[in-house]
Design an enzyme around this catalytic site. Structure first.
Site, mmCIF file in Angstrom:
data_model
loop_
_atom_site.group_PDB
_atom_site.id
_atom_site.type_symbol
_atom_site.label_atom_id
_atom_site.label_comp_id
_atom_site.label_asym_id
_atom_site.label_seq_id
_atom_site.Cartn_x
_atom_site.Cartn_y
_atom_site.Cartn_z
ATOM 1 N N LEU A 14 0.842 -1.205 0.000
ATOM 2 C CA LEU A 14 0.000 0.000 0.000
ATOM 3 C C LEU A 14 0.867 1.240 0.000
ATOM 4 C CD1 LEU A 14 -3.115 -0.653 2.249
ATOM 5 C CD2 LEU A 14 -3.023 -0.102 -0.169
ATOM 6 N N HIS A 15 1.514 1.476 -1.120
ATOM 7 C CA HIS A 15 2.380 2.629 -1.297
ATOM 8 C C HIS A 15 2.043 3.308 -2.619
ATOM 9 C CE1 HIS A 15 4.814 1.358 2.085
ATOM 10 N NE2 HIS A 15 4.727 0.140 1.598
#
Length: 90
Positions: A14-15
């Site tokens: 989740l970047h």
């Protein structure tokens, strides 16, 4: 309160792009959604800074929670989103 657990499918976790897509969907849902990873306290799923601060790697499980009449539908949609590799161009 409804909850769902899902493994993050994006190769970068989740970047950057996946976090942006996910947080925008959470914000657009119209209800307050929380996301938690490991032993960390849940954070606002609509905040890209808070979501990225969780440091969720690819394959790690996160737990989503929400309350309200549309909570189950919203969580199901967000789970489907996280179960997809959001690093790939559409």
């Amino acid at each position: 309160m409804s909850t769902r657990t899902v493994a993050v499918a994006s190769s970068s976790g989740l970047h950057a792009r996946p976090a942006s897509i996910f947080t925008q969907a959470a914000a657009d849902s119209g209800i307050d959604v929380l996301i938690a990873h490991g032993d960390e306290d849940p954070v606002d799923a609509a905040s890209i800074l808070l979501v990225m601060s969780l440091g969720v790697p690819s394959g790690a499980e996160v737990t989503l929670s929400a309350d309200g009449p549309d909570a189950d539908r919203v969580l199901d949609e967000l789970v489907a989103l996280l179960a997809t590799d959001l690093d790939e161009e559409p």
